[in-house]
Design an enzyme around this catalytic site. Structure first.
Site, PDB file in Angstrom:
ATOM      1  N   TYR A 186     -15.659   7.648 -10.829  1.00 35.74           N
ATOM      2  CA  TYR A 186     -15.410   6.093 -10.492  1.00 35.74           C
ATOM      3  C   TYR A 186     -16.163   5.201 -11.348  1.00 35.74           C
ATOM      4  O   TYR A 186     -15.533   4.073 -11.693  1.00 35.74           O
ATOM      5  CB  TYR A 186     -16.112   6.299  -9.098  1.00 35.74           C
ATOM      6  CG  TYR A 186     -16.002   4.877  -8.498  1.00 35.74           C
ATOM      7  CD1 TYR A 186     -14.864   4.310  -7.805  1.00 35.74           C
ATOM      8  CD2 TYR A 186     -16.954   3.946  -8.118  1.00 35.74           C
ATOM      9  CE1 TYR A 186     -14.776   2.977  -7.018  1.00 35.74           C
ATOM     10  CE2 TYR A 186     -16.923   2.835  -7.561  1.00 35.74           C
ATOM     11  CZ  TYR A 186     -15.916   2.449  -7.114  1.00 35.74           C
ATOM     12  OH  TYR A 186     -15.872   1.266  -6.306  1.00 35.74           O
TER      13      TYR A 186
ATOM     14  N   ASP B 163       3.539   2.058  -4.534  1.00 33.55           N
ATOM     15  CA  ASP B 163       2.830   2.795  -5.215  1.00 33.55           C
ATOM     16  C   ASP B 163       2.427   2.369  -6.756  1.00 33.55           C
ATOM     17  O   ASP B 163       3.363   2.023  -7.340  1.00 33.55           O
ATOM     18  CB  ASP B 163       3.554   4.174  -5.313  1.00 33.55           C
ATOM     19  CG  ASP B 163       2.247   5.222  -5.921  1.00 33.55           C
ATOM     20  OD1 ASP B 163       1.417   5.025  -6.685  1.00 33.55           O
ATOM     21  OD2 ASP B 163       2.779   6.399  -5.916  1.00 33.55           O
TER      22      ASP B 163
ATOM     23  N   LYS C  29     -14.271   2.223 -13.764  1.00 34.28           N
ATOM     24  CA  LYS C  29     -14.926   0.967 -13.369  1.00 34.28           C
ATOM     25  C   LYS C  29     -15.251   0.128 -14.648  1.00 34.28           C
ATOM     26  O   LYS C  29     -14.787  -1.081 -15.034  1.00 34.28           O
ATOM     27  CB  LYS C  29     -15.778   0.689 -12.391  1.00 34.28           C
ATOM     28  CG  LYS C  29     -15.252   1.014 -11.025  1.00 34.28           C
ATOM     29  CD  LYS C  29     -14.275  -0.033 -10.534  1.00 34.28           C
ATOM     30  CE  LYS C  29     -13.838   0.247  -9.222  1.00 34.28           C
ATOM     31  NZ  LYS C  29     -12.510  -0.600  -8.730  1.00 34.28           N
TER      32      LYS C  29
ATOM     33  N   ASP D 266       0.879  -1.095  -0.071  1.00 34.40           N
ATOM     34  CA  ASP D 266       0.190   0.014  -0.047  1.00 34.40           C
ATOM     35  C   ASP D 266       0.922   1.211  -0.007  1.00 34.40           C
ATOM     36  O   ASP D 266       2.072   1.085   0.140  1.00 34.40           O
ATOM     37  CB  ASP D 266      -0.992  -0.110   1.208  1.00 34.40           C
ATOM     38  CG  ASP D 266      -2.128   0.732   1.054  1.00 34.40           C
ATOM     39  OD1 ASP D 266      -2.189   1.978   0.852  1.00 34.40           O
ATOM     40  OD2 ASP D 266      -3.165   0.151   1.211  1.00 34.40           O
ATOM     41  N   ILE D 267       0.268   2.454  -0.191  1.00 28.86           N
ATOM     42  CA  ILE D 267       0.787   3.557   0.051  1.00 28.86           C
ATOM     43  C   ILE D 267       1.027   4.233   1.213  1.00 28.86           C
ATOM     44  O   ILE D 267       1.426   5.281   1.805  1.00 28.86           O
ATOM     45  CB  ILE D 267       0.744   4.756  -1.188  1.00 28.86           C
ATOM     46  CG1 ILE D 267      -0.860   4.893  -1.142  1.00 28.86           C
ATOM     47  CG2 ILE D 267       1.129   4.467  -2.485  1.00 28.86           C
ATOM     48  CD1 ILE D 267      -1.308   6.069  -1.873  1.00 28.86           C
TER      49      ILE D 267
END
Ligand code: NAD
Ligand code: SER
Length: 324
Positions: free
Chosen positions: A142, A53, A146, A34-35
């Site tokens: 979003y 990242d 998607k 994860d970041i």
């Protein structure tokens, strides 16, 4: 031995999927990335973590090479409500991040799970019993990412034979990690507020019907789909999956069975209401049931009882504030 890489592993789904995979396949076989650094001790201490990242393609392939990854669960993303505030970032992470992961998976011949969402539908989609294959013209950044992501995963399967699989998740309810800025987050927040303050102000209208699912069912969906015999799969990506559908008023009524003094009122957020109104009331998930045996366990009654029980223990609320 299989080696898994989970991106976005500190988020609502990743923090639980990583633990579930470690329990099933062995702690050292699951690389969480994860970041954000994990703050949950169970996630932090139960196996390897890499800061990664998804916008850095060279780092992705370096981490995959070091850990000899063969299966990726790509969960790093920007969700719907944050995506409307930061559309540029949503495009970068959801599209360029996915492209980098697809290319890395192609290079190292990995299997890849990518979740889509009810957000991939829009107002022109049939919103009742939404079919598996139907009109998809969402109005949010979003949703645009998607739909494009679903198509890109199908493309990599057909063009390069990459084993890409995925589901369209509804709103997910869980008690371990709070959601990361979606439209369905009310269905988690309401439990915290019911236990802490006996009152919740909901940002969606009381009659807004949306599909929902409890996290244990979501974890089973991801693991079972990735273990499914490919010979039985007609679709590969973007299976509709749901477990229940309800409105904020239905959920409030269910909570009142445990906390009779609980009250709900409504202050509508026009942005999130508009998004919710463009998403299915309930989806048809018969393709998932037929092709890989999707069969959820939790309904509104069992989710409510378990959420109140788990959260009251974790928040260590005084006894008189616990659900009864
Ligand atoms: P989340 O917001 O809780 O977690 C996403 C994680 O991605 C965060 O920990 C964040 O730090 C990380 N991240 C962001 N940018 C990154 C980058 N550039 N590189 C690496 N990591 C980065 O999201 P979630 O709820 O766990 O969702 C995971 C996936 O499931 C997403 O694709 C989401 O669209 C999908 N999904 C979630 C739900 C839901 O209700 N939670 C429903 C449908 C679909
Ligand atoms: N829970 C997610 C959201 O509201 C659905 O994809 O963004």
């Amino acid at each position: 031995m299989k080696t898994f890489l989970v991106t976005g592993a500190v988020g609502q789904i990743g923090s639980e999927l990583t633990i579930a995979l470690r329990k099933k396949y062995g702690e050292s076989s699951v690389i969480a990335t994860d970041i954000k650094m994990p703050s949950d001790p169970e996630l932090r201490d139960s196996g390897p973590f890499e800061f990664l990242d998804c916008l850095d393609p060279h780092h992705i392939t370096r981490v995959m090479q070091i850990h000899k990854t063969d299966t990726i669960f790509h969960l790093a993303a920007i969700l719907s409500a944050v995506g409307e505030i930061k559309p540029n970032m949503a495009w970068q992470v959801n599209m360029n991040g996915l492209y980098n992961i697809l290319e890395a998976a192609r290079q190292y011949k990995c299997s890849l799970f990518v979740p889509s969402s009810i957000g991939a539908f829009g107002r022109s989609t049939p919103l009742d019993n939404t079919p598996q294959d139907t009109i998809q013209r969402p109005d949010t950044m979003y949703g645009v990412t998607k739909v494009a992501g679903e198509l890109l995963c199908d493309y990599y399967f057909k063009r390069f034979g990459l084993d890409t699989r995925g589901v369209r998740f509804p709103g997910l309810i869980s008690h371990k990690t709070e959601p990361g800025g979606g439209t369905t987050d009310y269905a988690v927040e309401i439990f915290y507020e019911a236990l802490k303050h006996r009152k919740y102000t909901c940002y969606l209208r009381q009659d807004t019907s949306l599909d929902m699912m409890y996290m244990p069912d979501a974890l089973n969906a991801m693991i079972n789909l990735m273990e499914a015999d490919p010979a039985n799969l007609v679709h590969h990506n973007a299976f509709n999956v749901t477990a229940m559908n309800f409105t904020p008023a239905d959920l409030a009524k269910e909570i009142q069975k445990h906390i009779p003094e609980f009250e709900i009122d409504y202050e509508i957020d026009p942005v999130r209401q508009e998004i919710a109104d463009s998403w299915p009331n309930y989806m048809d998930d018969s393709a998932a049931r037929k092709e890989w045996g999707w069969n959820p366990s939790y309904l509104i009654e069992t989710v409510t009882a378990d959420m109140l029980d788990q959260l009251s223990q974790r928040l260590k609320l005084p006894h008189e504030q616990k659900s009864r």
